[in-house]
Design an enzyme around this catalytic site. Structure first.
Site, PDB file in Angstrom:
ATOM      1  N   LYS A  50      -4.014  -3.256  -7.780  1.00 55.16           N
ATOM      2  CA  LYS A  50      -5.402  -3.722  -7.708  1.00 55.16           C
ATOM      3  C   LYS A  50      -6.265  -2.931  -8.684  1.00 55.16           C
ATOM      4  O   LYS A  50      -5.938  -1.819  -9.092  1.00 55.16           O
ATOM      5  CB  LYS A  50      -5.963  -3.595  -6.288  1.00 55.16           C
ATOM      6  CG  LYS A  50      -6.155  -2.171  -5.752  1.00 55.16           C
ATOM      7  CD  LYS A  50      -7.462  -1.521  -6.146  1.00 55.16           C
ATOM      8  CE  LYS A  50      -7.559  -0.087  -5.652  1.00 55.16           C
ATOM      9  NZ  LYS A  50      -8.716   0.639  -6.219  1.00 55.16           N
ATOM     10  N   PRO A 134       1.189   2.672 -12.100  1.00 53.77           N
ATOM     11  CA  PRO A 134       0.960   4.113 -12.266  1.00 53.77           C
ATOM     12  C   PRO A 134       0.708   4.799 -10.918  1.00 53.77           C
ATOM     13  O   PRO A 134      -0.001   4.273 -10.060  1.00 53.77           O
ATOM     14  CB  PRO A 134      -0.282   4.166 -13.162  1.00 53.77           C
ATOM     15  CG  PRO A 134      -0.205   2.909 -13.967  1.00 53.77           C
ATOM     16  CD  PRO A 134       0.364   1.877 -13.028  1.00 53.77           C
ATOM     17  N   ALA A 136      -0.678   7.578  -8.270  1.00 52.11           N
ATOM     18  CA  ALA A 136      -1.903   8.367  -8.072  1.00 52.11           C
ATOM     19  C   ALA A 136      -2.894   8.077  -9.185  1.00 52.11           C
ATOM     20  O   ALA A 136      -3.395   8.974  -9.861  1.00 52.11           O
ATOM     21  CB  ALA A 136      -1.565   9.861  -8.020  1.00 52.11           C
ATOM     22  N   MET A 139      -4.943   2.572  -8.463  1.00 52.12           N
ATOM     23  CA  MET A 139      -4.546   1.160  -8.455  1.00 52.12           C
ATOM     24  C   MET A 139      -3.865   0.742  -7.154  1.00 52.12           C
ATOM     25  O   MET A 139      -3.266  -0.332  -7.071  1.00 52.12           O
ATOM     26  CB  MET A 139      -3.640   0.858  -9.646  1.00 52.12           C
ATOM     27  CG  MET A 139      -4.318   1.098 -10.995  1.00 52.12           C
ATOM     28  SD  MET A 139      -3.398   0.421 -12.376  1.00 52.12           S
ATOM     29  CE  MET A 139      -3.783  -1.328 -12.201  1.00 52.12           C
ATOM     30  N   GLY A 141      -1.160   1.636  -5.679  1.00 55.80           N
ATOM     31  CA  GLY A 141       0.281   1.391  -5.731  1.00 55.80           C
ATOM     32  C   GLY A 141       0.984   1.709  -4.419  1.00 55.80           C
ATOM     33  O   GLY A 141       1.753   0.900  -3.902  1.00 55.80           O
ATOM     34  N   SER A 143      -0.327   2.013  -1.421  1.00 62.58           N
ATOM     35  CA  SER A 143      -0.819   1.129  -0.356  1.00 62.58           C
ATOM     36  C   SER A 143      -0.188  -0.260  -0.467  1.00 62.58           C
ATOM     37  O   SER A 143       0.156  -0.879   0.536  1.00 62.58           O
ATOM     38  CB  SER A 143      -2.340   1.010  -0.432  1.00 62.58           C
ATOM     39  OG  SER A 143      -2.953   2.250  -0.165  1.00 62.58           O
ATOM     40  N   ASP A 176      -6.662   1.181   2.045  1.00 65.44           N
ATOM     41  CA  ASP A 176      -6.426   0.093   1.095  1.00 65.44           C
ATOM     42  C   ASP A 176      -5.325  -0.871   1.530  1.00 65.44           C
ATOM     43  O   ASP A 176      -5.164  -1.942   0.932  1.00 65.44           O
ATOM     44  CB  ASP A 176      -6.057   0.654  -0.284  1.00 65.44           C
ATOM     45  CG  ASP A 176      -7.270   1.164  -1.051  1.00 65.44           C
ATOM     46  OD1 ASP A 176      -8.407   0.789  -0.684  1.00 65.44           O
ATOM     47  OD2 ASP A 176      -7.086   1.937  -2.012  1.00 65.44           O
TER      48      ASP A 176
END
Length: 329
Positions: A50, A134, A136, A139, A141, A143, A176
């Site tokens: 996201k 990527p 931490a 974006m 990732g 979650s 998230d």
């Protein structure tokens, strides 16, 4: 007499054909049922990343959490996840990156454990996690990986949980996670768990670049100043742009209040933004607490030139060119 024998033989042959047909159908049905059973012992999933089109922090609550108002957008960059059912009631995690934990510190492990404990599952799971988003980097990732595991195990173990029920469980893992189950374009409020679906984002190319630095989300929020000098993004104007389907209006009004902390400490973020703008991005902004930067491009050829420039340079460690992902409506 001979005619009678011929007639009897034809009848017998017809009966055999009928039996043979029934037998073949039974075999096919059995194979199909077995295939379905086998299919549910393994699931291949995509955990989508996201970006934040707008991120505002309103205040710090008494419990230490921050009240936020954000516009979240899913993009087509994804991690690959394979979930396999195993006989032992345990959770096994395997990743392609040595620095990603393969134990209870990984959100996919926590997601699996949450459902295994609640529903007393007698079988376990082996989770193969291939990371491309990527890490931490603002974006979501981790979650999104957890959201994919919740969705996959719900299907695999026939738990019959609705999307809304999965989202309620997801917030126990991270703020998230409910959005990553929901996907698409959404307004996030509260600590990020209060979600309202929005009109879909207009299609465009999204260039994603992560510099070779790590940013602590805790550090960013602890150093955020919400005084009169703070410049808050106009989330309402962004909402108008989405309702109008106006990509340029959306891009020109993007904003992230966390940049006020992250960019002064990591100026490379600003350098990447300027590089994207130089190649024709409608706008470029940090996602989440950073350090990943994304740029929106209306022109695909310009996006590809910016992608090549960043790939060849030393500003970014990871560079991806992807698309907007919108839910089917």
């Amino acid at each position: 007499m001979n005619d009678r024998k011929i007639q009897e033989r034809e009848t017998i042959d017809f009966s055999r054909k009928k039996c043979l047909t029934v037998t073949i159908e039974c075999i096919q049905n059995t194979e199909e049922m077995q295939y379905r059973r086998n299919a549910m012992t393994e699931m291949k999933l995509k955990a989508l990343a996201k970006i934040n089109l707008g991120l505002d922090v309103l205040r710090r609550r008494e419990d230490g959490y921050h009240e936020v108002r954000m516009i979240m957008q899913t993009v087509s960059l994804y991690d690959k996840i394979i979930i396999q059912k195993i006989k032992k009631p345990e959770i096994q995690v395997k990743t392609n990156l040595f620095y990603v934990p393969e134990n209870e510190n990984n959100l996919v492990y926590q997601a699996a454990k949450l459902l295994m404990d609640e529903f007393c599952l007698k079988s376990g799971v082996h989770i193969d996690l291939q990371k491309f988003i990527p890490v931490a980097a603002g974006m979501a990732g981790g979650s999104s990986d957890a959201a994919a595991v919740l969705y996959g195990m719900n299907q695999m173990f026939h738990l019959n949980l609705s999307k809304r029920e999965l989202m309620k469980r997801g917030v126990k893992i991270g703020a998230d996670v409910p959005y990553c189950i929901m996907r698409g374009t959404a307004l996030a409020e509260g600590i990020g768990e209060e979600l309202s679906p929005l009109p879909p984002m207009p299609n465009c190319k999204v260039l994603v670049a992560k510099p070779p630095v790590s940013v602590s989300t805790k550090f960013v929020y602890e150093n955020l100043r919400l005084d009169e000098a703070a410049i808050h993004p106009d989330i309402d104007v962004l909402l108008e742009g989405l309702k109008e389907g106006n990509l340029k209006k959306i891009a020109s009004n993007m904003g992230n209040i966390l940049e006020s902390v992250t960019i002064p400490n990591y100026p490379v973020i600003s350098e990447i933004q300027n590089e994207m703008l130089r190649y024709g991005a409608l706008n470029a902004m940090m996602s989440g607490s950073g350090p990943t930067v994304f740029g929106l491009f209306e022109d695909e050829s310009l996006a590809e030139k910016a992608y090549s420039s960043l790939r060849e340079g030393d500003l970014a460690k990871q560079v991806y060119l992807t698309d907007i992902y919108n839910n089917r409506r």
